[in-house]
Enzyme design. Structure first.
Site, PDB file in Angstrom:
ATOM      1  N   ARG A 144       0.812  -1.236   0.000  1.00  0.00           N
ATOM      2  CA  ARG A 144       0.000   0.000   0.000  1.00  0.00           C
ATOM      3  C   ARG A 144       0.839   1.278   0.000  1.00  0.00           C
ATOM      4  O   ARG A 144       0.378   2.342   0.401  1.00  0.00           O
ATOM      5  CB  ARG A 144      -0.964   0.040   1.181  1.00  0.00           C
ATOM      6  CG  ARG A 144      -1.998  -1.048   1.144  1.00  0.00           C
ATOM      7  CD  ARG A 144      -3.288  -0.589   1.788  1.00  0.00           C
ATOM      8  NE  ARG A 144      -4.254  -1.672   1.784  1.00  0.00           N
ATOM      9  CZ  ARG A 144      -4.369  -2.559   2.754  1.00  0.00           C
ATOM     10  NH1 ARG A 144      -3.592  -2.489   3.814  1.00  0.00           N
ATOM     11  NH2 ARG A 144      -5.269  -3.494   2.680  1.00  0.00           N
ATOM     12  N   LYS A 177       2.926  11.685 -10.571  1.00  0.00           N
ATOM     13  CA  LYS A 177       2.200  10.755 -11.452  1.00  0.00           C
ATOM     14  C   LYS A 177       3.055   9.510 -11.656  1.00  0.00           C
ATOM     15  O   LYS A 177       4.233   9.615 -11.984  1.00  0.00           O
ATOM     16  CB  LYS A 177       1.920  11.404 -12.806  1.00  0.00           C
ATOM     17  CG  LYS A 177       0.735  12.348 -12.791  1.00  0.00           C
ATOM     18  CD  LYS A 177       0.361  12.773 -14.194  1.00  0.00           C
ATOM     19  CE  LYS A 177      -0.812  13.721 -14.179  1.00  0.00           C
ATOM     20  NZ  LYS A 177      -1.099  14.260 -15.519  1.00  0.00           N
ATOM     21  N   GLU A 194       9.380  19.100 -24.110  1.00  0.00           N
ATOM     22  CA  GLU A 194       8.606  19.464 -22.901  1.00  0.00           C
ATOM     23  C   GLU A 194       8.959  20.887 -22.452  1.00  0.00           C
ATOM     24  O   GLU A 194       8.109  21.609 -21.939  1.00  0.00           O
ATOM     25  CB  GLU A 194       8.872  18.475 -21.757  1.00  0.00           C
ATOM     26  CG  GLU A 194       8.424  17.044 -22.022  1.00  0.00           C
ATOM     27  CD  GLU A 194       6.897  16.850 -22.025  1.00  0.00           C
ATOM     28  OE1 GLU A 194       6.159  17.765 -21.617  1.00  0.00           O
ATOM     29  OE2 GLU A 194       6.455  15.768 -22.463  1.00  0.00           O
ATOM     30  N   LYS A 208       6.598  23.698 -13.220  1.00  0.00           N
ATOM     31  CA  LYS A 208       5.835  22.476 -12.918  1.00  0.00           C
ATOM     32  C   LYS A 208       5.429  22.440 -11.453  1.00  0.00           C
ATOM     33  O   LYS A 208       4.282  22.096 -11.118  1.00  0.00           O
ATOM     34  CB  LYS A 208       6.655  21.238 -13.291  1.00  0.00           C
ATOM     35  CG  LYS A 208       5.959  19.953 -12.886  1.00  0.00           C
ATOM     36  CD  LYS A 208       5.637  19.032 -13.994  1.00  0.00           C
ATOM     37  CE  LYS A 208       4.695  17.925 -13.546  1.00  0.00           C
ATOM     38  NZ  LYS A 208       4.855  16.708 -14.262  1.00  0.00           N
ATOM     39  N   GLU A 241      -4.987  17.091 -10.900  1.00  0.00           N
ATOM     40  CA  GLU A 241      -5.418  17.458 -12.250  1.00  0.00           C
ATOM     41  C   GLU A 241      -6.918  17.728 -12.334  1.00  0.00           C
ATOM     42  O   GLU A 241      -7.617  17.243 -13.238  1.00  0.00           O
ATOM     43  CB  GLU A 241      -4.999  16.377 -13.249  1.00  0.00           C
ATOM     44  CG  GLU A 241      -4.894  16.924 -14.664  1.00  0.00           C
ATOM     45  CD  GLU A 241      -4.278  15.941 -15.636  1.00  0.00           C
ATOM     46  OE1 GLU A 241      -3.148  15.494 -15.386  1.00  0.00           O
ATOM     47  OE2 GLU A 241      -4.918  15.633 -16.643  1.00  0.00           O
ATOM     48  N   ARG A 263      -3.559  21.753 -13.681  1.00  0.00           N
ATOM     49  CA  ARG A 263      -2.524  20.792 -14.076  1.00  0.00           C
ATOM     50  C   ARG A 263      -2.752  20.250 -15.483  1.00  0.00           C
ATOM     51  O   ARG A 263      -1.817  19.843 -16.161  1.00  0.00           O
ATOM     52  CB  ARG A 263      -2.429  19.645 -13.064  1.00  0.00           C
ATOM     53  CG  ARG A 263      -1.284  18.696 -13.358  1.00  0.00           C
ATOM     54  CD  ARG A 263      -0.991  17.749 -12.222  1.00  0.00           C
ATOM     55  NE  ARG A 263       0.145  16.905 -12.550  1.00  0.00           N
ATOM     56  CZ  ARG A 263       0.783  16.135 -11.686  1.00  0.00           C
ATOM     57  NH1 ARG A 263       0.409  16.101 -10.434  1.00  0.00           N
ATOM     58  NH2 ARG A 263       1.809  15.400 -12.079  1.00  0.00           N
ATOM     59  N   ASN A 311      -0.837  19.161 -20.260  1.00  0.00           N
ATOM     60  CA  ASN A 311      -1.102  18.202 -21.336  1.00  0.00           C
ATOM     61  C   ASN A 311      -1.122  18.860 -22.709  1.00  0.00           C
ATOM     62  O   ASN A 311      -1.515  18.224 -23.695  1.00  0.00           O
ATOM     63  CB  ASN A 311      -2.427  17.490 -21.087  1.00  0.00           C
ATOM     64  CG  ASN A 311      -2.384  16.684 -19.807  1.00  0.00           C
ATOM     65  OD1 ASN A 311      -1.355  16.082 -19.499  1.00  0.00           O
ATOM     66  ND2 ASN A 311      -3.455  16.688 -19.048  1.00  0.00           N
ATOM     67  N   HIS A 367      -0.240  16.893 -25.688  1.00  0.00           N
ATOM     68  CA  HIS A 367      -0.133  15.487 -25.294  1.00  0.00           C
ATOM     69  C   HIS A 367      -1.262  14.596 -25.801  1.00  0.00           C
ATOM     70  O   HIS A 367      -1.071  13.398 -25.957  1.00  0.00           O
ATOM     71  CB  HIS A 367      -0.014  15.370 -23.774  1.00  0.00           C
ATOM     72  CG  HIS A 367       1.375  15.673 -23.286  1.00  0.00           C
ATOM     73  ND1 HIS A 367       2.002  16.882 -23.525  1.00  0.00           N
ATOM     74  CD2 HIS A 367       2.268  14.928 -22.603  1.00  0.00           C
ATOM     75  CE1 HIS A 367       3.198  16.857 -22.990  1.00  0.00           C
ATOM     76  NE2 HIS A 367       3.397  15.678 -22.428  1.00  0.00           N
ATOM     77  N   HIS A 417      -0.112  11.390 -27.532  1.00  0.00           N
ATOM     78  CA  HIS A 417      -0.434  10.029 -27.087  1.00  0.00           C
ATOM     79  C   HIS A 417      -1.070   9.216 -28.218  1.00  0.00           C
ATOM     80  O   HIS A 417      -0.862   8.007 -28.317  1.00  0.00           O
ATOM     81  CB  HIS A 417      -1.344  10.070 -25.859  1.00  0.00           C
ATOM     82  CG  HIS A 417      -0.615  10.522 -24.620  1.00  0.00           C
ATOM     83  ND1 HIS A 417      -1.248  10.809 -23.443  1.00  0.00           N
ATOM     84  CD2 HIS A 417       0.700  10.743 -24.389  1.00  0.00           C
ATOM     85  CE1 HIS A 417      -0.352  11.179 -22.533  1.00  0.00           C
ATOM     86  NE2 HIS A 417       0.839  11.150 -23.095  1.00  0.00           N
ATOM     87  N   HIS A 430       8.361   9.900 -27.175  1.00  0.00           N
ATOM     88  CA  HIS A 430       7.367  10.782 -26.540  1.00  0.00           C
ATOM     89  C   HIS A 430       7.638  12.264 -26.842  1.00  0.00           C
ATOM     90  O   HIS A 430       6.753  12.996 -27.280  1.00  0.00           O
ATOM     91  CB  HIS A 430       7.345  10.537 -25.027  1.00  0.00           C
ATOM     92  CG  HIS A 430       6.400  11.432 -24.290  1.00  0.00           C
ATOM     93  ND1 HIS A 430       5.038  11.395 -24.475  1.00  0.00           N
ATOM     94  CD2 HIS A 430       6.619  12.421 -23.378  1.00  0.00           C
ATOM     95  CE1 HIS A 430       4.451  12.308 -23.709  1.00  0.00           C
ATOM     96  NE2 HIS A 430       5.392  12.948 -23.033  1.00  0.00           N
TER      97      HIS A 430
HETATM   98  N1  GLY Z   1       3.268  15.204 -17.313  1.00  0.00           N
HETATM   99  C1  GLY Z   1       2.081  15.881 -16.992  1.00  0.00           C
HETATM  100  C2  GLY Z   1       1.815  15.966 -15.524  1.00  0.00           C
HETATM  101  O1  GLY Z   1       2.652  15.625 -14.721  1.00  0.00           O
HETATM  102  O2  GLY Z   1       0.743  16.361 -15.123  1.00  0.00           O
END
Ligand code: GLY
Length: 371
Positions: free
Chosen positions: A123, A145, A192, A234, A244, A248, A252, A255, A259, A271
């Site tokens: 956990r 993430k 990025e 960031k 998000e 946040r 994206n 993205h 993706h 990527h």
């Molecule tokens: N890579 C996008 C984020 O961390 O929200």
């Protein structure tokens, strides 16, 4: 150069991002402060086991950690639940307990996969991100993430479809580790950085454009400044919106297009390259909806080209296949495509109601075709 320390304040998880050339040699003592234990797991990208891995291992052992190593392959194909399972097996075999830190040494694939294992083993155990690619330093390693890819019903792999938010105890960035990175991999990280410029810092676009050559030559001061600027953006975003719910999602930008491109793995597009093409496609949508001008597109494509990044697909791809893949992205909301579009210098916004025809024209502009 002294350490640059950037605090991250998220409810229930306050930690530091430390940026310093040569930091890798010192990670053991820092980790023993933020995650004291007698055992640790070092999850390392197989390509750097004998270089950065050795240094990290001796630093961890020097700080008193009995260190078990697992080598992971930095390929999206192996960013899977099976790989996460092999991490659990290694942790169990080494009798790692709930206090034992998982140290992820490598790029985003390593950090995300080992991160998911750390988030779920017993956990959740302490996670330390030690990114060694530019992309992971400025993005993937920060903000908690974690996740792996999962097969889509349409074929191909859905990016990061299975995952968890799990904040690290520390993010330790040694810019000198970039010296061993391939030029292609390094350029991916620059994609990025351009994204950050578009969503939050118009001056960063000029910084990237005027210093492109020195950055590509890995000038240590400029690289450190670039990493710091991006990390600060960031961190500011993640602190305001860890899960998000809104802000946040701006990260994206490009993205959802990227993706979709990545889900077609025969294209063999990395990527950061897919993000670069995705930024152009998003800019195209922004022009069609009067958010941005043709000049903004020209400025963007010039910077991307100067940094050696692609601005369109090399070979035509079925636009419908790309559109279908976009619908499976996590950023879809109630069946609607949710896109982030630039809307001013250093500004972007979330758009939910973009007509499909505009998205298809954006795909066409970056080399997709109706078949
Ligand atoms: N890579 C996008 C984020 O961390 O929200």
């Amino acid at each position: 150069m002294s350490d640059i320390t950037i605090p991250v304040n998220i409810p229930g998880a306050n930690y530091k991002v430390i940026i310093s050339p040569g930091l890798l040699e010192r990670i053991g003592s820092i980790i023993s402060e933020v995650a004291p234990s007698d055992k640790a797991l070092l999850a390392v990208d197989k390509q750097i086991t004998n270089t950065h891995g050795k240094l990290a291992q001796s630093s961890l052992r020097g700080a008193g950690f009995e260190t078990t190593i697992i080598e992971l392959v930095a390929n999206e194909k192996y960013k899977t639940l099976e790989t996460a399972q092999s991490v659990y097996q290694t942790m169990l075999a080494a009798s790692l307990d709930r206090k034992s830190p998982v140290v992820a040494l490598g790029g985003g694939i390593i950090g995300d996969t080992a991160g998911l294992a750390a988030a779920t083993y017993m956990r959740g155990v302490p996670l330390i991100q030690v990114p060694t690619t530019l992309l992971a330093m400025v993005d993937a390693a920060i903000g908690g993430k974690t996740g792996v890819n999962f097969p889509l019903p349409t074929g191909g792999l859905g990016k990061n479809l299975i995952g968890a938010f799990w904040q690290p105890r520390a993010v330790l960035i040694d810019p000198l580790t970039l010296n061993s990175l391939s030029a292609r991999n390094f350029r991916c990280g620059l994609g990025e950085c351009v994204k950050y410029a578009l969503i939050a810092d118009a001056n960063l676009l000029d910084f990237l454009s005027s210093n492109a050559q020195q950055i590509l030559d890995l000038d240590p001061e400029l690289i450190t400044e670039l990493i710091e600027r991006c990390v600060r953006i960031k961190v500011r975003i993640v602190e305001q919106d860890e899960r998000e719910a809104g802000l946040r999602a701006l990260l994206n930008l490009g993205h959802t297009f990227a993706h979709a491109i990545e889900s077609i793995h025969e294209l063999d597009i990395a990527h950061g390259e897919a993000v670069s093409i995705g930024l152009v496609a998003a800019m195209k949508c922004a022009i069609e909806t009067q958010r941005q001008s043709q000049q903004d597109l020209e400025k963007l494509t010039k910077v991307l080209k100067t940094l050696g990044l692609p601005i369109c697909l090399e070979n035509p791809v079925d636009e419908q296949r790309l559109l279908d893949a976009m619908r499976f992205d996590k950023k879809t909301s109630q069946g609607k495509l949710r896109l982030v579009l630039p809307c001013g210098p250093g500004q972007a916004e979330i758009v939910d109601d973009l007509p499909i025809e505009i998205i298809l024209r954006a795909w066409d502009s970056v080399g997709a075709k109706a078949v």
